[in-house]
Design a protein around this motif. Structure first.
Motif, PDB file in Angstrom:
ATOM      1  N   LYS A 295      51.999  -4.819  32.572  1.00 30.76           N
ATOM      2  CA  LYS A 295      50.662  -5.790  33.319  1.00 30.76           C
ATOM      3  C   LYS A 295      49.613  -5.724  32.459  1.00 30.76           C
ATOM      4  N   GLN A 296      49.469  -4.771  31.314  1.00 28.76           N
ATOM      5  CA  GLN A 296      48.342  -4.715  30.544  1.00 28.76           C
ATOM      6  C   GLN A 296      47.762  -5.892  29.908  1.00 28.76           C
ATOM      7  N   GLU A 297      48.616  -6.529  29.273  1.00 23.15           N
ATOM      8  CA  GLU A 297      48.055  -7.743  28.460  1.00 23.15           C
ATOM      9  C   GLU A 297      47.452  -8.730  29.397  1.00 23.15           C
ATOM     10  N   ALA A 298      48.005  -8.968  30.379  1.00 22.33           N
ATOM     11  CA  ALA A 298      47.450 -10.205  31.447  1.00 22.33           C
ATOM     12  C   ALA A 298      46.077  -9.493  32.089  1.00 22.33           C
ATOM     13  N   SER A 299      46.432  -8.402  32.228  1.00 23.89           N
ATOM     14  CA  SER A 299      45.046  -7.977  32.992  1.00 23.89           C
ATOM     15  C   SER A 299      43.811  -7.764  32.066  1.00 23.89           C
ATOM     16  N   VAL A 300      44.241  -7.261  30.885  1.00 17.59           N
ATOM     17  CA  VAL A 300      42.784  -7.158  29.837  1.00 17.59           C
ATOM     18  C   VAL A 300      42.404  -8.509  29.451  1.00 17.59           C
ATOM     19  N   LEU A 301      43.423  -9.694  29.564  1.00 16.48           N
ATOM     20  CA  LEU A 301      42.712 -10.928  29.359  1.00 16.48           C
ATOM     21  C   LEU A 301      42.198 -11.478  30.392  1.00 16.48           C
ATOM     22  N   GLN A 302      42.327 -11.024  31.712  1.00 14.58           N
ATOM     23  CA  GLN A 302      41.370 -11.422  33.095  1.00 14.58           C
ATOM     24  C   GLN A 302      40.289 -10.493  33.091  1.00 14.58           C
ATOM     25  N   LEU A 303      40.396  -9.226  32.695  1.00 15.50           N
ATOM     26  CA  LEU A 303      38.914  -8.589  32.231  1.00 15.50           C
ATOM     27  C   LEU A 303      37.899  -9.177  31.367  1.00 15.50           C
ATOM     28  N   CYS A 304      38.423  -9.688  30.165  1.00 15.26           N
ATOM     29  CA  CYS A 304      37.743 -10.074  29.157  1.00 15.26           C
ATOM     30  C   CYS A 304      37.029 -11.625  29.468  1.00 15.26           C
ATOM     31  N   GLN A 305      37.953 -12.418  30.215  1.00 14.00           N
ATOM     32  CA  GLN A 305      37.602 -13.782  30.724  1.00 14.00           C
ATOM     33  C   GLN A 305      36.368 -13.335  31.812  1.00 14.00           C
ATOM     34  N   TRP A 306      36.410 -12.402  32.582  1.00 13.51           N
ATOM     35  CA  TRP A 306      35.087 -11.952  33.632  1.00 13.51           C
ATOM     36  C   TRP A 306      33.950 -11.803  32.916  1.00 13.51           C
ATOM     37  N   ILE A 307      34.263 -10.844  31.750  1.00 14.20           N
ATOM     38  CA  ILE A 307      33.167 -10.535  30.828  1.00 14.20           C
ATOM     39  C   ILE A 307      32.311 -11.645  30.332  1.00 14.20           C
ATOM     40  N   GLN A 308      33.177 -12.469  29.713  1.00 14.38           N
ATOM     41  CA  GLN A 308      32.592 -13.674  28.916  1.00 14.38           C
ATOM     42  C   GLN A 308      32.014 -14.803  29.984  1.00 14.38           C
ATOM     43  N   GLU A 309      32.599 -14.853  31.116  1.00  8.52           N
ATOM     44  CA  GLU A 309      31.866 -15.686  32.237  1.00  8.52           C
ATOM     45  C   GLU A 309      30.502 -14.927  32.901  1.00  8.52           C
ATOM     46  N   GLY A 310      30.352 -13.735  32.455  1.00  4.74           N
ATOM     47  CA  GLY A 310      29.346 -12.875  33.110  1.00  4.74           C
ATOM     48  C   GLY A 310      29.591 -12.580  34.519  1.00  4.74           C
ATOM     49  N   LYS A 311      30.623 -12.415  34.896  1.00  4.90           N
ATOM     50  CA  LYS A 311      31.148 -12.174  36.503  1.00  4.90           C
ATOM     51  C   LYS A 311      31.190 -10.687  36.456  1.00  4.90           C
ATOM     52  N   LEU A 312      31.504  -9.970  35.448  1.00  3.71           N
ATOM     53  CA  LEU A 312      31.809  -8.777  35.175  1.00  3.71           C
ATOM     54  C   LEU A 312      30.624  -7.878  34.525  1.00  3.71           C
ATOM     55  N   LYS A 313      29.488  -7.128  34.966  1.00  8.86           N
ATOM     56  CA  LYS A 313      28.437  -6.673  34.438  1.00  8.86           C
ATOM     57  C   LYS A 313      28.961  -5.299  33.917  1.00  8.86           C
ATOM     58  N   VAL A 314      28.825  -5.109  32.791  1.00  9.30           N
ATOM     59  CA  VAL A 314      29.084  -3.889  31.981  1.00  9.30           C
ATOM     60  C   VAL A 314      27.776  -2.836  31.877  1.00  9.30           C
ATOM     61  N   ARG A 315      27.991  -1.792  31.981  1.00  6.38           N
ATOM     62  CA  ARG A 315      26.985  -0.823  31.412  1.00  6.38           C
ATOM     63  C   ARG A 315      27.726   0.495  30.526  1.00  6.38           C
ATOM     64  N   GLU A 316      26.758   0.805  29.686  1.00  5.44           N
ATOM     65  CA  GLU A 316      27.404   1.726  28.590  1.00  5.44           C
ATOM     66  C   GLU A 316      26.376   2.759  28.480  1.00  5.44           C
ATOM     67  N   THR A 317      26.610   4.110  28.262  1.00  8.62           N
ATOM     68  CA  THR A 317      25.665   5.017  27.862  1.00  8.62           C
ATOM     69  C   THR A 317      26.262   5.420  26.499  1.00  8.62           C
ATOM     70  N   VAL A 318      25.569   5.293  25.448  1.00 14.10           N
ATOM     71  CA  VAL A 318      26.156   5.370  24.217  1.00 14.10           C
ATOM     72  C   VAL A 318      25.487   6.689  23.477  1.00 14.10           C
ATOM     73  N   VAL A 319      25.980   7.628  23.095  1.00 17.11           N
ATOM     74  CA  VAL A 319      25.370   8.608  22.440  1.00 17.11           C
ATOM     75  C   VAL A 319      25.975   8.477  20.823  1.00 17.11           C
ATOM     76  N   GLU A 320      24.852   8.856  20.031  1.00 14.55           N
ATOM     77  CA  GLU A 320      25.203   8.509  18.337  1.00 14.55           C
ATOM     78  C   GLU A 320      25.597   9.797  17.820  1.00 14.55           C
ATOM     79  N   GLY A 321      26.502   9.961  17.132  1.00 16.56           N
ATOM     80  CA  GLY A 321      27.022  10.799  16.111  1.00 16.56           C
ATOM     81  C   GLY A 321      27.998  11.852  16.905  1.00 16.56           C
ATOM     82  N   LEU A 322      29.306  12.181  15.880  1.00 13.72           N
ATOM     83  CA  LEU A 322      30.297  12.756  16.455  1.00 13.72           C
ATOM     84  C   LEU A 322      29.781  14.151  16.763  1.00 13.72           C
ATOM     85  N   ALA A 323      28.656  14.603  16.115  1.00 13.73           N
ATOM     86  CA  ALA A 323      28.173  15.976  16.702  1.00 13.73           C
ATOM     87  C   ALA A 323      27.624  16.228  17.843  1.00 13.73           C
ATOM     88  N   ASN A 324      27.346  15.117  18.644  1.00  7.49           N
ATOM     89  CA  ASN A 324      26.854  15.341  19.981  1.00  7.49           C
ATOM     90  C   ASN A 324      27.705  14.874  21.044  1.00  7.49           C
TER      91      ASN A 324
END
Length: 347
Positions: A295-324
């Motif tokens: 069910k991966q492919e169909a589920s990923v497409l659903q998630l991407c659709q929600w992201i594009q539509e702004g229905k799924l808000k995404v938060r990331e904490t990004v750390v720069e550099g492999l050393a960290n």
């Protein structure tokens, strides 16, 4: 070719708390040539996840997780760009991902084990394929669909523990999109609780470090709890389970409060809570997203659709550099980040 990589430097012990020094950055080399079926990739992003704590032990406690070995390169979810290819389906410039990406700057990988990515599906935010549009989002969506028994119009209340984390912050939103009428999150700071309500559409959030969770649950979920997305286990989960309704459902996603303890997975419930679970016919089944890859492919497409539509808000904490990456791992295990923990390797 000289590269940088991160290896497991030491084990924290079955009951120990991981620290950045458990990992070590070192120089290494890879072959200068790519053989048939292989590709050389430059690493762009690496995922740091709670389940990796189990991989730091000699015995992961799981039949599907391989332990990291001392002085050998660690691995996990990763994304990179193909620099050279001798695989028929991959070309230079393709973006690819894998669940077993080595923590190193450049790698030579078997092309058949890589999945090609389409950046336009996530508005060019490649790192989303490690989070909201990747295994994290799949875990939330498939967990709710396969184990939550959410139905539109059923007036169900969902509670999410670890709600400000990578999976929890998505699960609450997806629970609403799938039909829950009320969603309540549990998190560890006022800032996290505020983000859950104001940004991610939760109806309410409880700061378990400052508030009486049992009392607040009774106030916020007067009709009881129908679906519990469990990321933490322990005392918080026991409190939620005690307020769950007859024939309700626990989505057993993670038990991060128990990962530094030598206990089986899933950890057994205390006798009084286990009695409640049985008397109320509450389902609590082990859930592994890898069992639903059909069910991966169909589920990923659903998630991407929600992201594009702004229905799924995404938060990331990004750390720069492999050393960290060691410090990022320590912060994640201490609950210091909101949303998905990502390490950007290329910068």
């Amino acid at each position: 070719m000289i590269i940088q990589r991160v290896v497991l430097n030491s084990r924290p012990g079955k009951n120990g708390v991981p620290v950045a020094e458990n990992f070590r950055l070192e120089q290494s080399t890879i072959a200068d040539t790519v053989e048939a079926g292989q590709v050389r990739v430059k690493t762009l992003y690496l995922s740091v996840d709670p389940y990796m704590r189990c991989r730091m032990n000699e015995d992961t406690g799981s039949d599907y997780l391989r332990p990291w070995q001392l002085s050998e390169v660690a691995d996990g979810g990763g994304i990179g760009v193909v620099e050279e290819s001798k695989h028929d389906n991959l070309a230079k410039g393709d973006f690819v991902t894998s669940f077993t990406w080595p923590w190193q700057t450049v790698a030579i990988l078997d092309g058949s084990l890589l999945q090609k990515l389409a950046p336009q599906l996530v508005n060019g935010r490649l790192s989303y394929f490690l989070g909201a549009a990747g295994i994290t989002g799949l875990t939330a969506l498939l967990g709710i669909r396969e184990k939550g028994h959410v139905a539109v119009g059923a007036n169900q209340t969902m509670v999410v523990s670890g709600a400000a984390g990578a999976c929890g912050s998505l699960a609450g939103q997806i629970g609403r999109l799938e039909g829950c009428s009320r969603v309540v999150g549990i998190a560890g700071t006022d800032e996290k609780c505020s983000i859950l309500v104001q940004e991610m559409g939760f109806d309410a959030a409880i700061n378990y470090k400052k508030e009486n969770v049992a009392k607040r649950l009774r106030e916020l979920c007067p009709g009881g709890v129908d679906v519990y997305f469990d990321n933490v286990g322990g005392d918080i989960s026991d409190t939620v389970i005690s307020q769950m309704n007859q024939n309700s459902h626990i989505i057993l996603c993670g038990q991060i409060s128990q990962y530094n303890k030598d206990v089986p997975y899933p950890p057994p419930l205390p006798p009084d809570i286990e009695k409640i679970q049985k008397e109320r016919n509450i389902t609590r089944e082990r859930f592994l997203v890898l069992n639903y890859m059909d069910k991966q492919e169909a589920s990923v497409l659903q998630l991407c659709q929600w992201i594009q539509e702004g229905k799924l808000k995404v938060r990331e904490t990004v750390v720069e550099g492999l050393a960290n990456i060691g410090a990022a791992f320590q912060s994640m295990m201490n609950g210091g980040n909101i949303g998905k923990q990502i390490v950007s390797v290329s910068k």
